[in-house]
Design a protein around this motif. Structure first.
Motif, PDB file in Angstrom:
ATOM      1  N   SER A 150       0.811  -1.212   0.000  1.00  0.00           N
ATOM      2  CA  SER A 150       0.000   0.000   0.000  1.00  0.00           C
ATOM      3  C   SER A 150       0.849   1.269   0.000  1.00  0.00           C
ATOM      4  O   SER A 150       0.320   2.359  -0.165  1.00  0.00           O
ATOM      5  N   ASP A 151       2.147   1.131   0.161  1.00  0.00           N
ATOM      6  CA  ASP A 151       3.042   2.289   0.164  1.00  0.00           C
ATOM      7  C   ASP A 151       3.354   2.671  -1.282  1.00  0.00           C
ATOM      8  O   ASP A 151       4.231   2.087  -1.922  1.00  0.00           O
ATOM      9  N   PHE A 152       2.650   3.663  -1.791  1.00  0.00           N
ATOM     10  CA  PHE A 152       2.815   4.078  -3.177  1.00  0.00           C
ATOM     11  C   PHE A 152       4.235   4.515  -3.469  1.00  0.00           C
ATOM     12  O   PHE A 152       4.774   4.258  -4.543  1.00  0.00           O
ATOM     13  N   SER A 153       4.896   5.158  -2.502  1.00  0.00           N
ATOM     14  CA  SER A 153       6.244   5.680  -2.738  1.00  0.00           C
ATOM     15  C   SER A 153       7.274   4.579  -2.972  1.00  0.00           C
ATOM     16  O   SER A 153       8.327   4.828  -3.550  1.00  0.00           O
ATOM     17  N   SER A 154       6.970   3.341  -2.558  1.00  0.00           N
ATOM     18  CA  SER A 154       7.924   2.243  -2.737  1.00  0.00           C
ATOM     19  C   SER A 154       7.714   1.479  -4.035  1.00  0.00           C
ATOM     20  O   SER A 154       8.474   0.566  -4.349  1.00  0.00           O
ATOM     21  N   LYS A 155       6.697   1.850  -4.788  1.00  0.00           N
ATOM     22  CA  LYS A 155       6.451   1.168  -6.060  1.00  0.00           C
ATOM     23  C   LYS A 155       7.615   1.433  -7.011  1.00  0.00           C
ATOM     24  O   LYS A 155       8.189   2.505  -7.034  1.00  0.00           O
ATOM     25  N   VAL A 156       7.950   0.427  -7.798  1.00  0.00           N
ATOM     26  CA  VAL A 156       9.114   0.478  -8.680  1.00  0.00           C
ATOM     27  C   VAL A 156       8.716   0.993 -10.055  1.00  0.00           C
ATOM     28  O   VAL A 156       7.701   0.588 -10.624  1.00  0.00           O
ATOM     29  N   ILE A 157       9.522   1.886 -10.583  1.00  0.00           N
ATOM     30  CA  ILE A 157       9.328   2.380 -11.948  1.00  0.00           C
ATOM     31  C   ILE A 157      10.201   1.501 -12.837  1.00  0.00           C
ATOM     32  O   ILE A 157      11.410   1.723 -12.959  1.00  0.00           O
ATOM     33  N   THR A 158       9.593   0.491 -13.440  1.00  0.00           N
ATOM     34  CA  THR A 158      10.365  -0.519 -14.165  1.00  0.00           C
ATOM     35  C   THR A 158      11.083   0.045 -15.388  1.00  0.00           C
ATOM     36  O   THR A 158      12.113  -0.488 -15.784  1.00  0.00           O
ATOM     37  N   GLU A 159      10.571   1.108 -15.965  1.00  0.00           N
ATOM     38  CA  GLU A 159      11.222   1.676 -17.151  1.00  0.00           C
ATOM     39  C   GLU A 159      12.390   2.593 -16.802  1.00  0.00           C
ATOM     40  O   GLU A 159      13.042   3.138 -17.682  1.00  0.00           O
ATOM     41  N   SER A 160      12.693   2.750 -15.508  1.00  0.00           N
ATOM     42  CA  SER A 160      13.793   3.624 -15.088  1.00  0.00           C
ATOM     43  C   SER A 160      15.099   2.835 -15.003  1.00  0.00           C
ATOM     44  O   SER A 160      15.102   1.607 -14.942  1.00  0.00           O
ATOM     45  N   SER A 161      16.206   3.563 -14.978  1.00  0.00           N
ATOM     46  CA  SER A 161      17.529   2.955 -14.813  1.00  0.00           C
ATOM     47  C   SER A 161      18.435   3.948 -14.079  1.00  0.00           C
ATOM     48  O   SER A 161      18.012   5.058 -13.755  1.00  0.00           O
ATOM     49  N   ASP A 162      19.684   3.564 -13.883  1.00  0.00           N
ATOM     50  CA  ASP A 162      20.622   4.454 -13.200  1.00  0.00           C
ATOM     51  C   ASP A 162      20.881   5.728 -14.011  1.00  0.00           C
ATOM     52  O   ASP A 162      21.306   6.737 -13.468  1.00  0.00           O
ATOM     53  N   LEU A 163      20.596   5.715 -15.292  1.00  0.00           N
ATOM     54  CA  LEU A 163      20.772   6.909 -16.127  1.00  0.00           C
ATOM     55  C   LEU A 163      19.737   7.996 -15.799  1.00  0.00           C
ATOM     56  O   LEU A 163      19.905   9.150 -16.194  1.00  0.00           O
ATOM     57  N   ASP A 164      18.681   7.615 -15.086  1.00  0.00           N
ATOM     58  CA  ASP A 164      17.625   8.558 -14.714  1.00  0.00           C
ATOM     59  C   ASP A 164      17.877   9.216 -13.356  1.00  0.00           C
ATOM     60  O   ASP A 164      17.036   9.955 -12.858  1.00  0.00           O
TER      61      ASP A 164
END
Length: 173
Positions: A88-102
């Motif tokens: 339920s913690d929205f802030s911990s959801k993972v942005i799968t399309e992100s990488s270390d370049l972001d």
């Protein structure tokens, strides 16, 4: 005396130490050892590569590292770590399309400086940038790739990813 480096006491075998770490962790943990002379004593430094997995002891203990301190990792934290579907913690959801370049390195620096000002005793700002972000829950490692969490996007994400993420979500609202 507390805090005094005693060095290696008695006979020891580097191979036995490596075997013990491997045998006492699940999944088995591979470490490298290095003998270092320090103030006339021999000290053993263990090097552990970050493989993105959670390792426990064979007796079921699981600890997380926060700066120089260890804290227990409780079962509900472990089960929610990779399961964003039920978290339920929205802030911990993972942005799968992100990488270390972001990741904006200047924002990491600013965040560390704010933490130094707020708590001069904290060891978190002295950590490697990626370890710092991981300990704060701003990134995760999935199969060797870095991904930002929502909190990571907001704290250290580049503006382009933030804008892209916002526009993508806005279309579905």
């Amino acid at each position: 005396m507390k805090g005094e480096v005693t060095g290696c006491i008695g006979p020891y075998s580097i191979q036995n130490i490596l075997d013990a770490v491997y045998d006492k962790t699940r999944p088995p943990l591979f470490v490298e050892a290095e003998e270092i002379p320090y103030k006339g004593k021999q000290v053993i430094a263990l090097h552990v590569d970050n493989d993105g997995l959670i390792h426990t002891t064979t007796d079921g203990r699981c600890l997380k590292r926060l700066g120089k301190n260890n804290r227990p990792w409780y079962p509900e934290e472990l089960s929610n770590r990779y399961s964003t579907e039920y978290n339920s913690d929205f802030s911990s959801k993972v942005i799968t399309e992100s990488s270390d370049l972001d990741i904006d390195l200047l924002e990491i620096y600013k965040l560390k400086e704010k933490l130094r000002l707020r708590d001069r005793t904290s060891t978190l700002p002295d950590m490697d940038d990626m370890a710092f972000l991981k300990d704060l829950g701003l990134i995760i490692y999935e199969e060797g790739t870095v991904h930002l969490t929502i909190a990571g996007l907001l704290f250290v994400g580049k503006k382009l990813l933030l804008k892209s993420f916002y526009l993508k979500r806005k279309l579905f609202i």
